[in-house]
Motif scaffolding. Structure first.
Motif, mmCIF file in Angstrom:
data_model
loop_
_atom_site.group_PDB
_atom_site.id
_atom_site.type_symbol
_atom_site.label_atom_id
_atom_site.label_comp_id
_atom_site.label_asym_id
_atom_site.label_seq_id
_atom_site.Cartn_x
_atom_site.Cartn_y
_atom_site.Cartn_z
ATOM 1 N N TRP A 33 9.242 73.458 -7.673
ATOM 2 C CA TRP A 33 9.479 74.097 -8.954
ATOM 3 C C TRP A 33 9.761 72.978 -9.958
ATOM 4 C CZ3 TRP A 33 10.892 79.399 -10.313
ATOM 5 C CH2 TRP A 33 10.723 80.316 -9.280
ATOM 6 N N VAL A 37 14.752 71.648 -19.764
ATOM 7 C CA VAL A 37 16.126 71.824 -20.250
ATOM 8 C C VAL A 37 16.223 71.101 -21.588
ATOM 9 C CG1 VAL A 37 18.575 71.381 -19.794
ATOM 10 C CG2 VAL A 37 17.025 71.907 -17.883
ATOM 11 N N LEU A 45 23.934 71.245 -22.627
ATOM 12 C CA LEU A 45 22.636 71.464 -22.007
ATOM 13 C C LEU A 45 22.297 72.950 -21.979
ATOM 14 C CD1 LEU A 45 23.153 69.057 -18.972
ATOM 15 C CD2 LEU A 45 21.880 68.584 -21.077
ATOM 16 N N TRP A 47 19.237 75.480 -20.323
ATOM 17 C CA TRP A 47 18.007 75.694 -19.574
ATOM 18 C C TRP A 47 17.010 76.453 -20.457
ATOM 19 C CZ3 TRP A 47 16.175 80.615 -18.207
ATOM 20 C CH2 TRP A 47 14.998 80.607 -17.450
ATOM 21 N N ASN A 50 11.416 77.626 -16.326
ATOM 22 C CA ASN A 50 11.083 77.148 -14.984
ATOM 23 C C ASN A 50 9.708 77.639 -14.591
ATOM 24 O OD1 ASN A 50 13.515 75.928 -14.487
ATOM 25 N ND2 ASN A 50 14.250 77.446 -13.030
ATOM 26 N N TYR A 95 14.177 67.866 -21.941
ATOM 27 C CA TYR A 95 14.108 67.157 -20.672
ATOM 28 C C TYR A 95 13.263 67.938 -19.672
ATOM 29 C CZ TYR A 95 18.254 64.498 -22.214
ATOM 30 O OH TYR A 95 19.140 63.704 -22.900
ATOM 31 N N ARG A 100 14.531 73.741 -9.384
ATOM 32 C CA ARG A 100 15.440 74.653 -10.081
ATOM 33 C C ARG A 100 16.832 74.053 -10.159
ATOM 34 N NH1 ARG A 100 13.958 79.848 -6.533
ATOM 35 N NH2 ARG A 100 13.685 78.158 -5.025
ATOM 36 N N GLY A 101 17.147 73.158 -9.223
ATOM 37 C CA GLY A 101 18.455 72.516 -9.222
ATOM 38 C C GLY A 101 18.531 71.271 -10.077
ATOM 39 N N CYS A 102 17.429 70.946 -10.782
ATOM 40 C CA CYS A 102 17.411 69.814 -11.718
ATOM 41 C C CYS A 102 17.878 68.524 -11.060
ATOM 42 C CB CYS A 102 18.261 70.124 -12.950
ATOM 43 S SG CYS A 102 17.691 71.554 -13.884
ATOM 44 N N GLU A 103 17.259 68.166 -9.972
ATOM 45 C CA GLU A 103 17.728 67.025 -9.190
ATOM 46 C C GLU A 103 17.279 65.683 -9.756
ATOM 47 O OE1 GLU A 103 16.201 68.832 -5.702
ATOM 48 O OE2 GLU A 103 14.391 67.593 -5.677
ATOM 49 N N TRP A 105 15.783 63.910 -13.513
ATOM 50 C CA TRP A 105 15.576 64.148 -14.941
ATOM 51 C C TRP A 105 14.772 63.004 -15.546
ATOM 52 C CZ3 TRP A 105 18.623 67.929 -17.966
ATOM 53 C CH2 TRP A 105 19.448 68.724 -17.153
ATOM 54 N N GLY A 106 14.025 63.348 -16.586
ATOM 55 C CA GLY A 106 13.354 62.313 -17.354
ATOM 56 C C GLY A 106 14.266 61.795 -18.452
ATOM 57 N N GLN A 107 13.694 60.954 -19.299
ATOM 58 C CA GLN A 107 14.480 60.356 -20.394
ATOM 59 C C GLN A 107 14.541 61.273 -21.608
ATOM 60 O OE1 GLN A 107 11.304 59.766 -19.983
ATOM 61 N NE2 GLN A 107 10.475 59.878 -22.072
ATOM 62 N N GLY A 108 13.715 62.295 -21.617
ATOM 63 C CA GLY A 108 13.714 63.263 -22.703
ATOM 64 C C GLY A 108 12.772 62.892 -23.835
#
Lengths: 115, 113
Positions: A33, A37, A45, A47, A50, A95, A100-103, A105-108
């Protein structure tokens, strides 16, 4: 290295559209998934959306339903967020996150909606 | 929607001392499969968020063992056993049991006294 890299942000006027992209590498993208965000300036933050690994399920926060569309291209290891009818309140850093647990992340990427 | 409430909002701490952040949910986060999907994130100044803890108490890879998560039902805690300068950040809890939407707490800012 496992990573996701967002792109596509910018300055747009209210009512306009923007398409964000997220390039994934270092992991089997089609097995996860993926999430978007956002974080408004100086705020917490939130969400946004998804999408299931095969694209068969998509979920959105109420404030963007009917305006934003999440999609993916597993052949290109890429995630997208099509944002239409943008409003000032959509101004935020967006981001991309794995699972789903957002393990991971990118830099945005910054999206500014202003006239 | 599940509302996540963190306290305190701001937490001044002394280097080397412990710190504790509370996160309460408006309904139990125990999933029908028996798991509890409560995560903690750290966001250092000017950086992207980073996940520290998942499923209440499981540390992500590379997270120092001075960070620990605990709790059950609607009450959860993130503890830092001995605060270091690099721990200055905003910490968020997030629930993934009752979705959509996935919901975050409002954040707790940890700063050095």
């Amino acid at each position: 290295e496992v990573q996701v890299v967002e792109s596509g942000g910018g300055l747009v006027q209210p009512g306009e559209s923007l398409r964000l992209s997220c390039a994934a590498s270092g992991f089997t993208f089609r097995s996860y998934w993926m999430s978007w965000v956002r974080q408004a300036p100086g705020k917490g933050l939130e969400w946004v959306a998804n999408i299931k690994h095969d694209g068969s399920e998509k979920y959105y926060v109420d404030s963007v339903k009917g305006r934003f569309t999440i999609s993916r291209d597993n052949a290109k290891n890429s995630l997208y967020l099509q944002m239409d009818s943008l409003r000032a309140e959509d101004t935020a850093v967006y981001y991309c996150a794995r699972a789903r647990g957002c393990e991971i992340w990118g830099q945005g990427t910054m999206v500014t909606v202003s006239s | 929607d599940v509302v996540m409430t963190q306290s305190p909002i701001s937490l001044p701490v002394t280097l080397g001392q412990p710190a504790s952040i509370s996160c309460r949910s408006s309904q139990s986060l125990v999933h029908s499969n028996g798991n509890t999907y409560l995560n903690w994130f750290q966001q250092r100044p000017g950086q992207s968020p980073r996940r520290l803890i998942y499923e209440v108490s499981k540390r992500d890879s590379g997270v120092p063992d001075r960070f620990s998560g605990s709790g059950s039902g609607t009450d959860f805690t993130l503890k830092i056993s001995r605060v270091e300068a690099e721990d200055v950040a905003v910490y968020y809890c997030m629930q993934g049991t009752h979705w959509p939407p996935w919901t975050f707490g409002q954040g707790t800012k940890v700063e050095i006294k």
